[in-house]
Design an enzyme around this catalytic site. Structure first.
Site, PDB file in Angstrom:
ATOM      1  N   ASP A  10       0.883  -1.171   0.000  1.00  0.00           N
ATOM      2  CA  ASP A  10       0.000   0.000   0.000  1.00  0.00           C
ATOM      3  C   ASP A  10       0.922   1.222   0.000  1.00  0.00           C
ATOM      4  OD1 ASP A  10      -1.660   2.143   0.556  1.00  0.00           O
ATOM      5  OD2 ASP A  10      -2.385   1.359   2.473  1.00  0.00           O
ATOM      6  N   LYS A  71       2.900  11.257  -3.338  1.00  0.00           N
ATOM      7  CA  LYS A  71       1.898  10.573  -4.155  1.00  0.00           C
ATOM      8  C   LYS A  71       1.037  11.571  -4.922  1.00  0.00           C
ATOM      9  CE  LYS A  71      -1.600   6.942  -3.561  1.00  0.00           C
ATOM     10  NZ  LYS A  71      -2.188   6.059  -2.541  1.00  0.00           N
ATOM     11  N   GLU A 176      -7.212   0.592  -4.548  1.00  0.00           N
ATOM     12  CA  GLU A 176      -7.217   0.466  -3.090  1.00  0.00           C
ATOM     13  C   GLU A 176      -8.545  -0.094  -2.556  1.00  0.00           C
ATOM     14  OE1 GLU A 176      -5.969   4.410  -2.021  1.00  0.00           O
ATOM     15  OE2 GLU A 176      -3.952   4.039  -2.795  1.00  0.00           O
ATOM     16  N   ASP A 202     -12.800   5.503   2.693  1.00  0.00           N
ATOM     17  CA  ASP A 202     -11.364   5.577   3.021  1.00  0.00           C
ATOM     18  C   ASP A 202     -10.995   7.006   3.415  1.00  0.00           C
ATOM     19  OD1 ASP A 202      -8.602   5.715   3.072  1.00  0.00           O
ATOM     20  OD2 ASP A 202      -8.309   4.575   1.218  1.00  0.00           O
TER      21      ASP A 202
HETATM   22  P1  ADP Z   1      -3.031   7.462   3.881  1.00  0.00           P
HETATM   23  O1  ADP Z   1      -3.922   6.436   3.310  1.00  0.00           O
HETATM   24  O2  ADP Z   1      -3.378   8.854   3.459  1.00  0.00           O
HETATM   25  O3  ADP Z   1      -1.591   7.151   3.709  1.00  0.00           O
HETATM   26  P2  ADP Z   1      -3.605   6.504   6.602  1.00  0.00           P
HETATM   27  O4  ADP Z   1      -4.717   5.597   6.253  1.00  0.00           O
HETATM   28  O5  ADP Z   1      -2.357   5.886   7.094  1.00  0.00           O
HETATM   29  O6  ADP Z   1      -3.304   7.563   5.457  1.00  0.00           O
HETATM   30  O7  ADP Z   1      -4.199   7.516   7.726  1.00  0.00           O
HETATM   31  C1  ADP Z   1      -3.400   8.439   8.358  1.00  0.00           C
HETATM   32  C2  ADP Z   1      -4.288   9.319   9.217  1.00  0.00           C
HETATM   33  O8  ADP Z   1      -4.952   8.520  10.200  1.00  0.00           O
HETATM   34  C3  ADP Z   1      -3.513  10.384   9.981  1.00  0.00           C
HETATM   35  O9  ADP Z   1      -4.187  11.617   9.889  1.00  0.00           O
HETATM   36  C4  ADP Z   1      -3.575   9.869  11.417  1.00  0.00           C
HETATM   37  O10 ADP Z   1      -3.535  10.932  12.366  1.00  0.00           O
HETATM   38  C5  ADP Z   1      -4.917   9.198  11.437  1.00  0.00           C
HETATM   39  N1  ADP Z   1      -5.053   8.228  12.535  1.00  0.00           N
HETATM   40  C6  ADP Z   1      -4.280   7.145  12.787  1.00  0.00           C
HETATM   41  N2  ADP Z   1      -4.689   6.513  13.897  1.00  0.00           N
HETATM   42  C7  ADP Z   1      -5.757   7.216  14.363  1.00  0.00           C
HETATM   43  C8  ADP Z   1      -6.637   7.066  15.502  1.00  0.00           C
HETATM   44  N3  ADP Z   1      -6.476   6.066  16.374  1.00  0.00           N
HETATM   45  N4  ADP Z   1      -7.621   7.968  15.660  1.00  0.00           N
HETATM   46  C9  ADP Z   1      -7.789   8.988  14.786  1.00  0.00           C
HETATM   47  N5  ADP Z   1      -7.003   9.183  13.711  1.00  0.00           N
HETATM   48  C10 ADP Z   1      -5.997   8.306  13.493  1.00  0.00           C
HETATM   49 MG    MG Z   2      -4.534   4.822   2.301  1.00  0.00          MG
END
Ligand code: ADP
Ligand code: MG
Length: 627
Positions: A10, A71, A176, A202
């Site tokens: 991913d 990205k 995705e 998502d």
């Molecule tokens: P991407 O797909 O954009 O790479 P992610 O799916 O990894 O991103 O999500 C990252 C986001 O999720 C960040 O803003 C992070 O602060 C938030 N996040 C991660 N864990 C938690 C949680 N337990 N509660 C709220 N937000 C969260």
């Molecule tokens: Mg993602």
């Protein structure tokens, strides 16, 4: 492993992950820190590239040397990303042929670095590749990589290029949302050919995507399991916005209380602190905040979940609006049928308000069993396992037993679809002419592994005629091979300059009847779901054993301090979980994973008092040895 491993990746805007699916089931691979999330951040300083958590945490100190959210730049031109530029801390400039480049200022005697987004992504991919290699103890050269459903050709191509630069072959790019559905085993409905409709919500760090999918077990001429009926979202909406809203609140209050905005140092830390507060509020009702303002004193307050929720309600509302739009866009395809499932993806879907609003909007309890920030990588690894066919008889979709290709000048065979590719399979190759003014192509299709046509089996031939005379090398002949789920090969030829087309269909000899192909496919998909359940049981057993050991030890020492009623409940919960673990260990099919999960949770709840007692004892300085 007998065959080369294919990992699932991913490649996210905020975080990236690598996962592998083998006989033990799908799982993400963690680095030494114990987390599988690799921040999609690369810092280029003094001629070296640092990837991941260190790069992310160092970003405020090296804003122009740290590339975040690359990205967003993949496969785009400078005008296309102009809206993103104000949010990027590094320099972006136009590159050749309508591409863009990032410029990293030189340091320590080094010249400026000018890199394509592909090169930056390749740094992240290389890091993930190495993570997988050190975990598996073998070289990893192939990956299934996920891309947003809305990625266009240029963005997909850029992703493939990044993989190649990292020494990885992207054997497939998977949307995705499709990967997320695969991770849950959705669409792998054994025997049953009714399509399922799934919404994938998502919410990541900086982006929101909603996709409505139709999952149809492969059938007839339709080679697709997954069809994207509608996509929607907002490329400027995510968890980062929540962080900023909290940080702004703190900033305002600090200003009100002290009469001045926080000093730059404190201000920079605010967003990081805000994210921690947000994450805590996903699990707890309140979060304590304490910021040392130096000479202006201390800013202290508690942020309650309700307060946080009213702060972010407008953000969540916007995502729900997009969901409604996507549902409306898919309405014609859904033809009145309601959705069968809603899958939550992205770290920000851990926010309870998000979960509630999504459940309300779709009138369905969303799927949350898998970690929302791992589910896409897990699904990619499931797809990888299907493609590698290396699952000791399980998850093996029918594959093309011998490579398929076309005869080229000199009697050689150019392979277009490689053996062991799963069906349905599609591949496109470009060809041209070797002599001037050639007005027709003879296209002879062969099956086999040998290099020369004379050593392979001829499946048929057809002609593409009526081309205008052109110099050698100028015609652009696009040959597409498509093997559908029933093993029927269609070959189509298109000369792009003249628009002339021709095609033919054959059934390559699989040695399998369509019924057999069906059966194998059904069995493989049954196993896919089974593998998933088994994976969950195995994890639950391992975690339960840890709990039982930990709680058991403390029970032996401190149970006399519990009330008789608490003691009895706790003993009963331990006995129940022990019994389920024993049964599941003997035969994993004998215990539904939900039962095991519930028993484990019950024990967790029943042991709260014991844990408090044991913590108090350790604070009193009692000699509590780690187990
Ligand atoms: P991407 O797909 O954009 O790479 P992610 O799916 O990894 O991103 O999500 C990252 C986001 O999720 C960040 O803003 C992070 O602060 C938030 N996040 C991660 N864990 C938690 C949680 N337990 N509660 C709220 N937000 C969260
Ligand atoms: Mg993602």
């Amino acid at each position: 492993m007998s065959r080369e491993p294919i990992v699932g990746i991913d490649l996210g805007t905020t975080n990236s992950l690598v996962a592998i699916c083998d006989a033990r089931g799908p799982r993400t691979i963690s680095d030494r820190s114990g987390s599988p999330l690799v921040p999609s951040a690369v810092t280029y300083t003094q001629g070296s590239a640092v990837v991941g958590a260190d790069a992310r945490s160092g970003a405020p100190a090296h804003p122009r040397h740290t590339i975040l959210s690359v990205k967003r730049l993949m496969g785009r031109s400078l005008p296309e990303v102009s809206a993103d530029l104000p949010f990027l801390s590094y320099a972006v400039e136009p590159g050749p042929r309508g591409t863009c480049r990032v410029r990293i200022p030189g340091d320590a005697g080094n010249a400026d670095l000018v890199l394509s987004p592909e090169e930056v992504s390749a740094s992240i991919l290389r890091h993930l590749k190495q993570l997988a290699e050190s975990h598996l103890g073998t070289e990893v050269r192939k990956a299934v990589i996920t891309v947003p459903a809305y990625f266009d050709d240029a963005q997909r191509q850029a992703t493939r290029t990044a993989a190649r630069l990292a020494g990885l072959e992207a054997v497939r790019l998977v949307p995705e949302p499709t990967a997320a559905a695969l991770a849950y085993g959705l669409g792998l409905s054994a025997g049953d050919r009714t399509p399922r409709h799934v919404a994938v919500y998502d919410l990541g760090g900086g982006t929101f995507d909603i996709s409505i999918l139709r999952l149809t077990p492969a059938e007839g001429d339709d080679p697709f399991f997954f069809q994207v009926l509608a996509v929607g979202g907002d490329t400027r909406l995510g968890g980062d916005d929540a962080d900023h809203l909290i940080a702004d609140l703190f900033r305002r209050e600090i200003q009100d209380r002290t009469g001045a905005p926080p000093a730059p140092d404190a201000a920079r830390g605010l967003v990081t602190l805000a994210e921690q507060v947000k994450v805590r509020l996903s699990e707890h009702d309140t979060a304590p905040v304490r910021i040392d303002l130096g000479p202006s004193g201390v800013y202290e307050r508690t942020l309650a979940r309700e307060e946080f929720e009213s702060l972010i309600a407008p953000l969540v509302d916007r995502t729900i609006d997009r969901c409604r739009q996507a549902l409306a866009a898919a309405a014609a395809e859904l033809r009145g049928k309601s959705l069968d499932a809603v899958v939550l993806v992205g770290g920000s879907t851990r926010i309870p308000l998000v979960r509630r609003r999504v459940a309300e909007c779709f009138n369905l309890e969303p799927y949350t069993a898998l970690d929302p920030d791992q589910v896409v990588a897990l699904g990619a690894s499931v797809q990888a396992a299907v493609l590698s066919g290396d699952r000791s008889g399980t998850l093996l979709l029918d594959v093309i037993p011998l490579s398929l290709g076309v005869e080229t000048v000199g009697g050689a065979v150019a392979k277009v679809i490689m053996r062991n590719s799963p069906v349905p399979a599609r591949a496109t190759e470009m060809f041209s002419t070797s002599v001037d003014n050639q007005t027709a192509f003879r296209l002879a299709v062969f099956q086999g592994e040998r290099e020369m046509a004379s050593d392979c089996r001829k499946l048929g031939e057809f002609h593409l005629r009526g081309l205008p005379p052109m110099p050698a090398g100028i015609p652009q002949l696009e040959l597409t091979f498509l093997v559908d789920a029933n093993g029927v090969l269609g070959v189509s030829a298109l000369e792009r300059r003249s628009g002339r087309r021709a095609s033919m269909q054959v059934i390559p000899n699989h040695g399998l009847t369509p019924e057999e192909v069906d059966r194998i496919e059904r069995e493989s998909v049954t196993h896919a779901r089974e593998d998933m359940t088994r994976h969950r049981i195995v994890d639950l057993i391992a975690n339960s054993n840890l709990d039982l050991k930990w709680i058991g030890e403390r029970y032996d020492r401190f149970s006399h301090e519990l009330s008789p009623a608490d003691r009895e409940t706790l003993a009963a919960c331990m006995a129940r979980l022990r019994e389920l673990v024993a049964r599941a260990s003997a035969d994993w099919k004998s215990v539904p994973p939900d039962d095991l999960h519930q028993a484990k949770e019950a024990l967790d709840r029943a042991s709260v008092r014991l844990q408090e007692i044991s913590i108090a004892a350790s604070l009193r300085g009692g000699p509590l040895r780690p187990g």
